[in-house]
Design an enzyme around this catalytic site. Structure first.
Site, mmCIF file in Angstrom:
data_model
loop_
_atom_site.group_PDB
_atom_site.id
_atom_site.type_symbol
_atom_site.label_atom_id
_atom_site.label_comp_id
_atom_site.label_asym_id
_atom_site.label_seq_id
_atom_site.Cartn_x
_atom_site.Cartn_y
_atom_site.Cartn_z
ATOM 1 N N PRO A 286 -37.526 -3.571 -14.494
ATOM 2 C CA PRO A 286 -36.422 -3.440 -13.532
ATOM 3 C C PRO A 286 -36.892 -3.934 -12.161
ATOM 4 C CG PRO A 286 -37.411 -1.298 -13.958
ATOM 5 C CD PRO A 286 -38.093 -2.266 -14.875
ATOM 6 N N ASP A 462 -41.752 -4.475 -9.333
ATOM 7 C CA ASP A 462 -41.350 -3.598 -10.428
ATOM 8 C C ASP A 462 -40.928 -2.257 -9.828
ATOM 9 O OD1 ASP A 462 -41.153 -1.915 -12.630
ATOM 10 O OD2 ASP A 462 -42.864 -2.803 -13.675
ATOM 11 N N HIS A 463 -39.627 -1.964 -9.926
ATOM 12 C CA HIS A 463 -39.090 -0.783 -9.263
ATOM 13 C C HIS A 463 -39.454 0.510 -9.992
ATOM 14 C CE1 HIS A 463 -36.914 1.083 -6.181
ATOM 15 N NE2 HIS A 463 -35.873 0.285 -6.093
ATOM 16 N N ARG A 464 -40.063 0.432 -11.162
ATOM 17 C CA ARG A 464 -40.501 1.633 -11.851
ATOM 18 C C ARG A 464 -41.642 2.316 -11.114
ATOM 19 N NH1 ARG A 464 -41.641 -0.777 -17.749
ATOM 20 N NH2 ARG A 464 -42.636 -2.316 -16.377
ATOM 21 N N ILE A 466 -42.948 0.868 -7.871
ATOM 22 C CA ILE A 466 -42.934 0.537 -6.447
ATOM 23 C C ILE A 466 -41.543 0.817 -5.909
ATOM 24 C CG2 ILE A 466 -43.233 -1.282 -4.731
ATOM 25 C CD1 ILE A 466 -45.145 -2.660 -6.618
#
Length: 492
Positions: A286, A462-464, A466
């Site tokens: 994501p 990577d929004h998981r 960060i």
């Protein structure tokens, strides 16, 4: 002997066969190059671990071969010596069977059966390639295909009145023998160096149309480059062109045939692997992005000053090297940016080292070699290493080790005149930095409008693992270092 695809690097499960350097029937020496394969975007030449005669090629150029899968069969001296001995024993067995038949008529059926079986075995061993047994041995993919074609009737096998045509019998005769109906085509294909075969596939040139100047008339890469400078013949059709449509008379005003409007290029090599990596990135990561536009004037002035110093004499010092140094400094302040998501163990793995990937555009496609342990490199070292890996990538000499194991990547789209981009994060990494074009623009400097060097930086992450805050703070730190590069002096 069967040569299986070896493990070409840690974590590499397969390789794509680029080209063969040998043909069936060739005699190979120990450690002679037999094929070129491509894996992890690096091209590798495979040496043969034993000497002998090539019996069978078990893959075609463009095939993806798993590590440990059979690639080629070579008859070594010991195997080749057994074949004549087996053939010599067949007549003796036949004579002994005949003698037994004369002495014991009651055993005629058994002896005849045994003789027939022995003769059948000998014939089978003579019909297959040297060093292999009868039909209990595994049948290759091409042999099965040839047998299927021989068994299936051709479209013209029966006429409309039910009278059989004689052509199927001729087709079956052509398919008999060694089990390969394309042996003659294989042996008759134009001689060419492996590099020339690969280039011909990439640019869509038929090797049969090129006059070779290499050893024994083999087509070389220089021959292909010369052919590209010359106009193609009117009847030349590139090998990647789509097949022509049905030869029906087209009505007046009809559109051109599909073959004149489309070109089909097989998805292989670097493009195939890049596509797989980007699909994995889009499906499993994501991603979010953030951007900042910054005054790059101080960095440009620093670069001009450093280029004139003896330290950077003979080196090509570019803005990319300074951006790389600022990025490494910012990564030491934000170590979570140099991490990856371990899905199998449900862990975030933070790496306390940086293998800095540098995206390089090459004729074969996009490659991302990385600088190992880049966190300890000075600005001069970065300048040297960026030039080295870029040259390796463009020259096709980058190894799998050069192209794997990256932890953070920088891509420079500014060289194409683009302000910025939204790159996809490489699988196994957490973020990628995009450097846009550096150009003079109107800018408010010290409360006055001035013409300054300005650039835009983009960060995809990577929004998981960060968050937007972490990504924004990291990017702002890189921009601040580039806006006031004197703060880098203590770490250069």
């Amino acid at each position: 002997m069967e040569f299986r695809l070896p493990d070409l690097g840690e974590g590499l499960a397969d390789a794509e066969l680029v080209s063969w350097a040998v043909r069936v029937g060739d005699v190979v020496e120990l450690n002679q190059t037999i094929a070129d394969v491509e894996t992890a975007k690096a091209q590798v030449s495979l040496p043969c671990p034993f000497a002998g005669t090539v019996l069978e090629l078990l893959a075609e150029p463009g095939d993806t071969v798993l590590v440990g899968a059979p690639l080629i069969r070579v008859g070594v001296a010991a195997e080749s010596a057994t074949a004549p001995a087996e053939s010599a024993t067949a007549p003796a067995e036949s004579d002994a069977a005949a003698a037994e038949t004369a002495a014991a008529p009651a055993e005629t059926t058994t002896a005849a059966s045994g003789t027939a079986g022995s003769a059948k075995t000998a014939a089978e061993r003579q019909s297959v390639l040297v060093g292999y047994g009868p039909d209990s041995e595994p049948v290759s993919r091409r042999a099965r295909a040839a047998a299927a074609r021989a068994a299936a009737p051709e479209p013209e096998a029966a006429l409309s009145n039910g009278t059989p045509d004689a052509r199927p019998a001729e087709s079956a005769t052509r398919s008999a023998g060694s089990g390969f109906d394309d042996d003659r085509m294989r042996l008759a294909r134009p001689a060419a160096t492996p590099g020339a075969r690969k280039l011909a596939r990439e640019i869509g040139v038929d090797l049969a149309s090129i006059t070779g100047t290499g050893p024994e008339g083999a087509v070389t890469v220089d021959d292909l480059h010369g052919a590209r400078r010359e106009p193609l013949a009117a009847d030349h059709i590139p090998i990647h062109t789509a097949p022509p449509v049905s030869p029906m008379r087209a009505p007046a005003g009809a559109r051109p045939a599909a073959s004149e409007r489309e070109t089909r290029t097989p998805i292989s090599g670097i493009r195939k692997r890049t596509a797989a990596a980007m699909v994995a990135s889009a499906q499993h990561i994501p991603q979010a992005g953030t951007f900042v536009t910054t005054d790059f004037t101080g960095s440009m002035e620093l670069l001009d000053h450093l280029r004139a110093t003896p330290t950077f004499a003979g080196l090509t010092l570019t803005p990319l090297a300074l951006v790389a140094k600022a990025t490494l400094v910012a990564l030491s302040e934000f170590p979570e940016i140099s991490s990856y998501w371990d899905e199998s163990n449900q862990e975030i793995v933070t790496k306390h080292y940086v293998n800095l990937g540098i995206a390089v555009a090459t004729e074969r496609g996009l490659l991302v070699p990385n600088l190992k342990e880049a966190q300890g490199l000075s600005l001069r070292d970065l300048c040297q290493e960026i030039g080295r890996v870029a040259e390796l990538a463009r020259g096709g000499a980058a190894t799998p080790a050069d192209l794997t194991g990256g932890t953070f990547t920088i891509t420079n789209v500014g060289v194409f005149g683009v302000d910025t981009g939204v790159p996809l994060v490489n699988p196994g990494e957490a973020a990628i930095l995009c450097l846009g074009s550096i150009r003079k623009r109107p800018w408010v400097h010290r409360d006055e409008l001035a013409v300054r060097w300005v650039t835009t930086l983009g960060l995809s992450f990577d929004h998981r693992m960060i968050d937007g805050e972490q990504g924004s703070r990291f990017l702002a730190s890189v921009a601040a270092l580039l806006e006031d590069p004197l703060t880098l002096l203590g770490r250069v």
